[in-house]
Write an enzyme that holds these catalytic residues in place. Structure first.
Site, short mmCIF file in Angstrom:
data_model
loop_
_atom_site.label_atom_id
_atom_site.label_comp_id
_atom_site.label_asym_id
_atom_site.label_seq_id
_atom_site.Cartn_x
_atom_site.Cartn_y
_atom_site.Cartn_z
N LYS A 221 1.35 6.33 -3.60
CA LYS A 221 -0.05 6.71 -3.76
C LYS A 221 -0.82 6.26 -2.52
O LYS A 221 -1.10 5.07 -2.35
CB LYS A 221 -0.69 6.05 -5.00
N GLU A 296 0.50 -7.45 -0.74
CA GLU A 296 -0.01 -7.88 0.57
C GLU A 296 -1.51 -7.74 0.48
O GLU A 296 -2.05 -6.64 0.51
CB GLU A 296 0.62 -6.98 1.66
N CYS A 330 -6.03 -6.76 7.65
CA CYS A 330 -5.94 -7.99 6.83
C CYS A 330 -5.64 -9.20 7.70
O CYS A 330 -5.84 -10.33 7.26
CB CYS A 330 -4.84 -7.86 5.80
N GLU A 427 -13.43 -11.75 3.46
CA GLU A 427 -13.01 -10.90 4.57
C GLU A 427 -14.18 -10.04 5.05
O GLU A 427 -14.77 -9.32 4.24
CB GLU A 427 -11.92 -9.95 4.06
C1 SIN Z 1 -2.85 -4.95 7.24
O1 SIN Z 1 -3.99 -4.90 7.66
O2 SIN Z 1 -2.64 -5.07 6.04
C2 SIN Z 1 -1.63 -4.82 8.12
C3 SIN Z 1 -1.83 -5.18 9.51
C4 SIN Z 1 -0.55 -5.20 10.32
O3 SIN Z 1 0.51 -4.72 9.87
O4 SIN Z 1 -0.59 -5.73 11.41
#
Ligand code: SIN
Length: 527
Positions: A221, A296, A330, A427
């Site tokens: 998805k 993640e 992230c 964040e």
């Molecule tokens: C992410 O922002 O979740 C992944 C970033 C990355 O793979 O460097």
């Protein structure tokens, strides 16, 4: 120079340009397609890579009630496509087709699966320009960065094509002389892979690569904001020989699709990249059927600059860690912790470097900072800035929407930030670098760990001893030392604390899609 919406040449009226299967809809209520986006879209359509239907059992399919959702170009707000809006029924069919395909796909030899994955990798690389254009079109990142994402995303398919052949078991010295003990590794089964919008390709291949390599089948998805890249990648997977049902793509009604994946007894694993709040909900919803879960989730990365750092290395590394994808990753540096003795020098040099960033449409040559994904993202950044300024922080650079309008935001540096301000706790997911002052190494470690998150951290120091002390003490899954860009397919990616469970990429990423089976052979002394 950047091209603003006003400088674009709008063409066409309210019309359907092509059939419902690859429709590019230009509505009179919405902004018309700009010349740039229009020509890119038309090229993509003629290459067969602009798909707007879901993929179920190897067939491209409209939603059963013919509902669609619109995909926007975040740089302009214009509608670039109308894609199938799928829900419970389509997802259940995708699960059923994945379940059926599992028997034959998992029984192929590792070498056979490897060859198909390798062909998929070759096709992704052969189409890297078009895939990069699609990413820029629907996600907004600069074209060069988008093409970089294609190389990064494809690298997971190449890596797991190779790793498929290295799923070794074990033979264990037996506890009794008439026994032999074996360990087999077997695929978990049907996987539900839920991907975010910030890396429309790489976050999918990082999940699908190891899943298919290990013999699992997958229902993907993609984000409703960026489904086009996922659909193009799936088209290339079909061309590479991934058989019907081994890879399905459904998008549209996220709660319905999520519920169907989570409640199904046939789905044995959920893998998710996205917010911590949603990750917690998925984890709870996976409990009744006791699924394997990899998450993640959000980060709150500190970039720690010590007095003994090389200033240029610290500026370059923090800039890369902060402003990649306009701050929307992230692992982006969320807090820049700077030691007393270097604070002012760093603030000045860093601000100078940030000032050179080029904000603009991702298709414009030289652009390094694209738009944020939508207005809600900009409003969040604005509220964090307001909170920080009201509590005494001072803006050195930026601090407001960019004159280009739309969802462009000025690259921002803000000083005198403290760890209790909103932008230090959550964040930011935008191009804002908050500078926090600290005195001692112990202070830095305490401040860095004072968060529920634990994904990535960065340290800048010239002392080998200090770097060991600090990276050992940091409660994070990834640490960059004198380096701001650390993601690669060969290394494990994942967080601790509330940043998630499990690892993606590398040999460790394969384990997430494998079950361990212990076999005890008895009566082995009989002749
Ligand atoms: C992410 O922002 O979740 C992944 C970033 C990355 O793979 O460097």
């Amino acid at each position: 120079m950047v091209i603003g919406a006003a400088a674009r040449v709008a063409i066409g009226g309210c019309r359907k340009l092509v059939s419902s299967h690859t429709s590019l809809l230009v509505s009179s209520q919405c902004r018309q397609m700009s010349m740039d986006a229009q020509s890119v879209s038309e090229k993509l359509r003629s290459s067969g890579l602009l798909r707007t239907q879901g993929l179920i059992g190897g067939k491209w399919i409209d939603s059963y009630d013919n509902k669609t959702i619109k995909v926007n170009n975040p740089a302009t707000g214009e509608i670039i496509a109308d894609v199938a809006c799928m829900g419970t029924k389509e997802t259940n069919d995708a699960i059923a087709s994945s379940y059926e395909a599992f028997t034959s796909w998992s029984r192929l030899t590792a070498g056979e699966r490897s060859k198909i994955l390798r062909r998929w990798y070759d096709l992704l690389i052969a189409h890297k320009e078009e895939l990069g254009q699609l990413i820029t079109l629907e996600q907004g990142k600069p074209l060069k960065e988008a093409i970089g994402e294609v190389a990064y995303g494809a690298s997971f398919i190449e890596y797991y094509a190779e790793e498929a052949k290295r799923v070794y078991g074990d033979i264990i010295p037996p506890n009794l002389s008439d026994r032999r003990l074996l360990v087999l590794k077997q695929p978990v089964g049907v996987v539900g892979a839920i991907a975010p919008w910030n890396f429309p390709l790489a976050m999918i291949t990082r999940k699908v690569g190891p899943a298919l390599a290990s013999g699992c089948t997958v229902v993907v998805k993609p984000s409703e904001l960026t489904p086009l890249t996922a659909l193009a990648a799936a088209e290339l997977a079909l061309q590479a020989g991934v058989p019907p049902g081994a890879l399905n793509v459904v998008m549209g009604n996220a709660p319905e699709i999520g519920d169907a994946l989570l409640s199904s007894r046939q789905v044995r694993k959920i893998t998710f990249t996205g917010s911590t709040a949603v990750g917690k909900k998925l984890m709870a919803a996976a409990a009744p059927t006791v699924k394997k879960v990899s998450l993640e989730l959000g980060g709150n990365a500190p970039s720690i600059v010590f007095d003994d750092a090389d200033l240029d290395v610290a500026v370059k590394g923090t800039l890369a860690a902060k402003f990649r994808n306009s701050g929307q990753t992230c692992v982006c540096a969320n807090r820049v912790l700077v030691q007393d003795g270097i604070y002012d020098k760093f603030a000045e040099a860093f601000s100078e470097a940030v000032q050179k960033l080029e904000v603009g449409d991702g298709f414009k040559e030289g652009t390094t900072q694209g738009p944020l994904i939508n207005d809600a993202a900009v409003q969040k950044v604005e509220s964090f800035i307001q909170d920080a300024v009201s509590k005494g922080a001072k803006i050195i650079l930026g601090g407001k929407r960019h004159s280009l309008g739309s969802t462009f935001y000025e690259p921002t540096v803000i000083r005198d930030v403290s760890n209790d301000m909103l932008m230090s706790k959550e964040e930011i997911f935008g191009p804002v670098a908050p500078l926090i002052r600290f005195k001692t190494e112990e202070d830095a470690i305490r401040l860095a760990n004072d968060t529920i998150a634990g994904l990535a951290a960065y340290i800048f120091t010239n002392s080998v001893q200090r770097s060991w002390r600090v990276f050992e003490a940091l409660e994070y899954g990834l640490v960059g030392v004198n380096e701001g860009l650390i993601s690669t397919e060969v290394a494990p990616f994942g967080g601790v604390k509330q940043s998630g469970l499990g690892r993606e990429g590398s040999k460790y990423g394969m384990d997430e899609y494998l079950e361990i089976k212990y076999v005890c052979l008895g009566d082995m002394n009989r002749h």
